[in-house]
Write a protein that holds these residues in place. Structure first.
Motif, PDB file in Angstrom:
ATOM      1  N   LYS A  85      -2.790   6.411   2.604  1.00  0.00           N
ATOM      2  CA  LYS A  85      -2.984   7.788   2.145  1.00  0.00           C
ATOM      3  C   LYS A  85      -1.939   8.167   1.100  1.00  0.00           C
ATOM      4  O   LYS A  85      -2.246   8.821   0.100  1.00  0.00           O
ATOM      5  CB  LYS A  85      -2.936   8.764   3.318  1.00  0.00           C
ATOM      6  N   ALA A  86      -0.690   7.757   1.333  1.00  0.00           N
ATOM      7  CA  ALA A  86       0.379   8.049   0.369  1.00  0.00           C
ATOM      8  C   ALA A  86       0.111   7.336  -0.957  1.00  0.00           C
ATOM      9  O   ALA A  86       0.261   7.929  -2.033  1.00  0.00           O
ATOM     10  CB  ALA A  86       1.727   7.629   0.937  1.00  0.00           C
ATOM     11  N   LEU A  87      -0.299   6.084  -0.897  1.00  0.00           N
ATOM     12  CA  LEU A  87      -0.604   5.334  -2.114  1.00  0.00           C
ATOM     13  C   LEU A  87      -1.810   5.938  -2.836  1.00  0.00           C
ATOM     14  O   LEU A  87      -1.805   6.051  -4.065  1.00  0.00           O
ATOM     15  CB  LEU A  87      -0.854   3.860  -1.774  1.00  0.00           C
ATOM     16  N   ASP A  88      -2.821   6.337  -2.088  1.00  0.00           N
ATOM     17  CA  ASP A  88      -4.001   6.987  -2.680  1.00  0.00           C
ATOM     18  C   ASP A  88      -3.630   8.292  -3.382  1.00  0.00           C
ATOM     19  O   ASP A  88      -4.238   8.665  -4.385  1.00  0.00           O
ATOM     20  CB  ASP A  88      -5.062   7.283  -1.615  1.00  0.00           C
ATOM     21  N   ALA A  89      -2.628   8.973  -2.844  1.00  0.00           N
ATOM     22  CA  ALA A  89      -2.196  10.251  -3.414  1.00  0.00           C
ATOM     23  C   ALA A  89      -1.287  10.053  -4.631  1.00  0.00           C
ATOM     24  O   ALA A  89      -0.885  11.017  -5.268  1.00  0.00           O
ATOM     25  CB  ALA A  89      -1.480  11.077  -2.355  1.00  0.00           C
ATOM     26  N   GLY A  90      -0.964   8.788  -4.952  1.00  0.00           N
ATOM     27  CA  GLY A  90      -0.183   8.525  -6.157  1.00  0.00           C
ATOM     28  C   GLY A  90       1.253   8.114  -5.912  1.00  0.00           C
ATOM     29  O   GLY A  90       2.012   7.890  -6.860  1.00  0.00           O
ATOM     30  N   PHE A  91       1.663   7.995  -4.656  1.00  0.00           N
ATOM     31  CA  PHE A  91       3.031   7.558  -4.376  1.00  0.00           C
ATOM     32  C   PHE A  91       3.141   6.082  -4.727  1.00  0.00           C
ATOM     33  O   PHE A  91       2.444   5.246  -4.158  1.00  0.00           O
ATOM     34  CB  PHE A  91       3.386   7.776  -2.893  1.00  0.00           C
TER      35      PHE A  91
ATOM     36  N   ARG B  11       6.385   4.458  -5.486  1.00  0.00           N
ATOM     37  CA  ARG B  11       7.786   4.014  -5.502  1.00  0.00           C
ATOM     38  C   ARG B  11       7.897   2.803  -4.580  1.00  0.00           C
ATOM     39  O   ARG B  11       8.312   2.893  -3.436  1.00  0.00           O
ATOM     40  CB  ARG B  11       8.694   5.150  -5.070  1.00  0.00           C
ATOM     41  N   PHE B  12       7.514   1.647  -5.109  1.00  0.00           N
ATOM     42  CA  PHE B  12       7.387   0.445  -4.302  1.00  0.00           C
ATOM     43  C   PHE B  12       8.728  -0.029  -3.746  1.00  0.00           C
ATOM     44  O   PHE B  12       8.777  -0.547  -2.631  1.00  0.00           O
ATOM     45  CB  PHE B  12       6.696  -0.664  -5.088  1.00  0.00           C
ATOM     46  N   HIS B  13       9.796   0.148  -4.486  1.00  0.00           N
ATOM     47  CA  HIS B  13      11.104  -0.240  -3.953  1.00  0.00           C
ATOM     48  C   HIS B  13      11.403   0.542  -2.682  1.00  0.00           C
ATOM     49  O   HIS B  13      11.887  -0.024  -1.694  1.00  0.00           O
ATOM     50  CB  HIS B  13      12.212  -0.022  -4.988  1.00  0.00           C
ATOM     51  N   HIS B  14      11.100   1.812  -2.702  1.00  0.00           N
ATOM     52  CA  HIS B  14      11.321   2.643  -1.517  1.00  0.00           C
ATOM     53  C   HIS B  14      10.440   2.163  -0.352  1.00  0.00           C
ATOM     54  O   HIS B  14      10.909   2.036   0.779  1.00  0.00           O
ATOM     55  CB  HIS B  14      11.029   4.110  -1.825  1.00  0.00           C
ATOM     56  N   ILE B  15       9.186   1.897  -0.648  1.00  0.00           N
ATOM     57  CA  ILE B  15       8.263   1.427   0.392  1.00  0.00           C
ATOM     58  C   ILE B  15       8.760   0.106   0.986  1.00  0.00           C
ATOM     59  O   ILE B  15       8.727  -0.098   2.194  1.00  0.00           O
ATOM     60  CB  ILE B  15       6.836   1.265  -0.175  1.00  0.00           C
ATOM     61  N   GLU B  16       9.252  -0.771   0.126  1.00  0.00           N
ATOM     62  CA  GLU B  16       9.677  -2.095   0.582  1.00  0.00           C
ATOM     63  C   GLU B  16      11.014  -2.087   1.319  1.00  0.00           C
ATOM     64  O   GLU B  16      11.337  -3.053   2.009  1.00  0.00           O
ATOM     65  CB  GLU B  16       9.752  -3.042  -0.613  1.00  0.00           C
ATOM     66  N   THR B  17      11.765  -1.011   1.205  1.00  0.00           N
ATOM     67  CA  THR B  17      13.078  -0.973   1.865  1.00  0.00           C
ATOM     68  C   THR B  17      13.207   0.113   2.926  1.00  0.00           C
ATOM     69  O   THR B  17      14.198   0.134   3.659  1.00  0.00           O
ATOM     70  CB  THR B  17      14.202  -0.773   0.816  1.00  0.00           C
ATOM     71  N   ASP B  18      12.224   0.994   3.032  1.00  0.00           N
ATOM     72  CA  ASP B  18      12.291   2.086   4.007  1.00  0.00           C
ATOM     73  C   ASP B  18      12.218   1.527   5.424  1.00  0.00           C
ATOM     74  O   ASP B  18      11.244   0.878   5.801  1.00  0.00           O
ATOM     75  CB  ASP B  18      11.131   3.052   3.753  1.00  0.00           C
ATOM     76  N   TRP B  19      13.230   1.789   6.201  1.00  0.00           N
ATOM     77  CA  TRP B  19      13.284   1.248   7.563  1.00  0.00           C
ATOM     78  C   TRP B  19      12.164   1.797   8.446  1.00  0.00           C
ATOM     79  O   TRP B  19      11.815   1.204   9.461  1.00  0.00           O
ATOM     80  CB  TRP B  19      14.652   1.481   8.205  1.00  0.00           C
ATOM     81  N   ASP B  20      11.565   2.922   8.070  1.00  0.00           N
ATOM     82  CA  ASP B  20      10.445   3.468   8.842  1.00  0.00           C
ATOM     83  C   ASP B  20       9.222   2.533   8.813  1.00  0.00           C
ATOM     84  O   ASP B  20       8.349   2.635   9.672  1.00  0.00           O
ATOM     85  CB  ASP B  20      10.014   4.830   8.294  1.00  0.00           C
ATOM     86  N   LEU B  21       9.185   1.671   7.840  1.00  0.00           N
ATOM     87  CA  LEU B  21       8.039   0.762   7.706  1.00  0.00           C
ATOM     88  C   LEU B  21       8.357  -0.660   8.170  1.00  0.00           C
ATOM     89  O   LEU B  21       7.535  -1.565   8.010  1.00  0.00           O
ATOM     90  CB  LEU B  21       7.550   0.749   6.256  1.00  0.00           C
ATOM     91  N   ASP B  22       9.514  -0.853   8.756  1.00  0.00           N
ATOM     92  CA  ASP B  22       9.906  -2.189   9.217  1.00  0.00           C
ATOM     93  C   ASP B  22       8.889  -2.805  10.166  1.00  0.00           C
ATOM     94  O   ASP B  22       8.637  -4.007  10.120  1.00  0.00           O
ATOM     95  CB  ASP B  22      11.277  -2.151   9.922  1.00  0.00           C
ATOM     96  N   ASN B  23       8.293  -1.986  11.020  1.00  0.00           N
ATOM     97  CA  ASN B  23       7.388  -2.528  12.033  1.00  0.00           C
ATOM     98  C   ASN B  23       6.041  -2.991  11.479  1.00  0.00           C
ATOM     99  O   ASN B  23       5.301  -3.682  12.164  1.00  0.00           O
ATOM    100  CB  ASN B  23       7.153  -1.514  13.167  1.00  0.00           C
ATOM    101  N   ILE B  24       5.730  -2.652  10.232  1.00  0.00           N
ATOM    102  CA  ILE B  24       4.454  -3.112   9.654  1.00  0.00           C
ATOM    103  C   ILE B  24       4.658  -4.049   8.474  1.00  0.00           C
ATOM    104  O   ILE B  24       3.699  -4.627   7.976  1.00  0.00           O
ATOM    105  CB  ILE B  24       3.548  -1.924   9.221  1.00  0.00           C
ATOM    106  N   ARG B  25       5.884  -4.220   8.039  1.00  0.00           N
ATOM    107  CA  ARG B  25       6.153  -4.984   6.821  1.00  0.00           C
ATOM    108  C   ARG B  25       5.641  -6.424   6.900  1.00  0.00           C
ATOM    109  O   ARG B  25       5.264  -7.011   5.885  1.00  0.00           O
ATOM    110  CB  ARG B  25       7.646  -4.950   6.514  1.00  0.00           C
ATOM    111  N   ASP B  26       5.594  -7.008   8.066  1.00  0.00           N
ATOM    112  CA  ASP B  26       5.122  -8.391   8.208  1.00  0.00           C
ATOM    113  C   ASP B  26       3.626  -8.505   8.468  1.00  0.00           C
ATOM    114  O   ASP B  26       3.105  -9.611   8.588  1.00  0.00           O
ATOM    115  CB  ASP B  26       5.891  -9.090   9.340  1.00  0.00           C
ATOM    116  N   THR B  27       2.925  -7.380   8.511  1.00  0.00           N
ATOM    117  CA  THR B  27       1.485  -7.440   8.781  1.00  0.00           C
ATOM    118  C   THR B  27       0.711  -7.765   7.501  1.00  0.00           C
ATOM    119  O   THR B  27       1.155  -7.447   6.393  1.00  0.00           O
ATOM    120  CB  THR B  27       0.955  -6.106   9.352  1.00  0.00           C
ATOM    121  N   GLU B  28      -0.420  -8.402   7.678  1.00  0.00           N
ATOM    122  CA  GLU B  28      -1.280  -8.724   6.529  1.00  0.00           C
ATOM    123  C   GLU B  28      -1.806  -7.454   5.869  1.00  0.00           C
ATOM    124  O   GLU B  28      -1.976  -7.413   4.647  1.00  0.00           O
ATOM    125  CB  GLU B  28      -2.440  -9.620   6.960  1.00  0.00           C
TER     126      GLU B  28
END
Length: 82
Positions: free
Chosen positions: A13-19, A21-38
């Motif tokens: 949804k965030a990406l669809d809305a135009g977000f 900032r891939f560096h932020h997405i790739e380093t945000d600890w809130d997304l650690d639990n999904i970072r290894d998912t396909e």
């Protein structure tokens, strides 16, 4: 949040809305639990490619516009032709 499907849905949804900032997405600890998912990997790949294509298209438009402006400057004014 440990609900992986829900986390991926919110990221989409965030990406669809135009977000994009891939560096932020790739380093945000809130997304650690999904970072290894396909789902996460394919989503980021898809949106990075989409952004890259948009940048290439915008660059073509910009280059074309500059070339058009340069061509207009080389044309003699109408009052000088006659």
């Amino acid at each position: 949040m440990n609900k992986k499907t829900e986390a991926v849905d919110f990221l989409k949804k965030a990406l669809d809305a135009g977000f994009n900032r891939f560096h932020h997405i790739e380093t945000d600890w809130d997304l650690d639990n999904i970072r290894d998912t396909e789902e996460y990997k394919s989503l980021l790949k898809e949106y990075k490619e989409k952004l890259e294509k948009e940048i290439i298209e915008l660059d073509k438009i910009k280059t074309s516009s500059i070339e058009d402006q340069m061509n207009l400057k080389s044309v003699a004014p109408a009052d000088k032709i006659m």
